[in-house]
Write an enzyme that holds these catalytic residues in place. Structure first.
Site, PDB file in Angstrom:
ATOM      1  N   CYS A 253       0.835  -1.211   0.000  1.00  0.00           N
ATOM      2  CA  CYS A 253       0.000   0.000   0.000  1.00  0.00           C
ATOM      3  C   CYS A 253       0.871   1.262   0.000  1.00  0.00           C
ATOM      4  CB  CYS A 253      -0.915   0.030   1.215  1.00  0.00           C
ATOM      5  SG  CYS A 253      -2.120  -1.297   1.257  1.00  0.00           S
TER       6      CYS A 253
HETATM    7  C1  BEZ Z   1       0.535  -4.617   1.893  1.00  0.00           C
HETATM    8  O1  BEZ Z   1       0.113  -3.550   1.510  1.00  0.00           O
HETATM    9  O2  BEZ Z   1       1.709  -4.923   1.771  1.00  0.00           O
HETATM   10  C2  BEZ Z   1      -0.395  -5.603   2.522  1.00  0.00           C
HETATM   11  C3  BEZ Z   1      -1.576  -5.181   3.101  1.00  0.00           C
HETATM   12  C4  BEZ Z   1      -2.411  -6.110   3.704  1.00  0.00           C
HETATM   13  C5  BEZ Z   1      -2.075  -7.431   3.700  1.00  0.00           C
HETATM   14  C6  BEZ Z   1      -0.905  -7.853   3.102  1.00  0.00           C
HETATM   15  C7  BEZ Z   1      -0.060  -6.935   2.505  1.00  0.00           C
END
Ligand code: BEZ
Length: 211
Positions: free
Chosen positions: A45
């Site tokens: 994200c």
């Molecule tokens: C991420 O943005 O890396 C992420 C967010 C939620 C679960 C797994 C990865």
């Protein structure tokens, strides 16, 4: 209930990193993109938000506002925002909705319990000036989105909204397009003065008409 193409994008009022917004009013008369992030302070994200921020000028050039949502509150978003600027080279330059009560996530069916029952998937909704949903994309948390693809499909949506054409496989801006089958050869000759190629009666291509 799932949101389908052609549905009016659900309206809502929410707190964001840029203050309280009323979604339809905030969208105004242009295009909009609402995209979800599973959680603050997560790696993929963080890269996505920095990536969208870096390309905001490309969305502005397409008369398209962008807005993110994550199921944490605005105070958390503001703290995370500093990390995004520090690590991605571009600070957050569009609103991020605080959705700790999952109001927007539920309204847009962004939580898919068989994938994860608390975090959102990575949803993208492209909304037209008529407030109707023109495109939806859904990615799992493990796969970051491709902003080039979001821009590519936005180009296709905006082009096909204004001309009787469709865009073929792997089309990108500037490439030849397909003339809609509702247009006769006679009308095509008038509508597409650059000419067209009749590969099959149902497959006619023409240079991109707005260039
Ligand atoms: C991420 O943005 O890396 C992420 C967010 C939620 C679960 C797994 C990865």
């Amino acid at each position: 209930m799932a949101i389908r193409l052609g549905d009016v994008a659900p309206d809502f009022t929410a707190e964001t990193t840029e203050g309280t917004i009323s979604f339809h009013e905030w969208l105004g008369d242009g295009w909009g993109i609402l995209f979800s992030h599973p959680k603050d302070f997560t790696p993929v994200c963080t890269t996505e938000l920095g990536g969208f921020a870096a390309r905001k000028g490309d969305f502005d050039a397409r008369n398209t506002k962008i807005i993110g949502v994550s199921v944490d509150d605005v105070a958390s978003h503001n703290q995370w925002s500093a990390d995004i600027g520090e690590t991605q080279g571009t600070a957050l330059n569009f609103p991020l909705i605080g959705d700790e009560n999952r109001v927007v996530a539920d309204l847009y069916d962004m939580i898919h319990p068989n994938a994860n029952d608390t975090l959102t998937v990575r949803s993208v909704f492209i909304i037209g000036p008529d407030k109707k949903v023109k495109l939806t994309l859904t990615y799992p948390a493990s796969t970051g989105r491709n902003i080039e693809e979001v821009l590519r499909v936005l180009d296709s949506l905006q082009l096909t909204a204004g001309y009787s054409v469709a865009t073929p496989v792997n089309w990108t801006y500037g490439g030849d397009v397909i003339i809609a089958n509702s247009v006769s050869d006679e009308d095509a000759a008038v509508k597409f003065p650059k000419g067209f190629t009749r590969i099959k009666p149902y497959l006619r291509t023409t240079p991109q008409p707005n260039l």
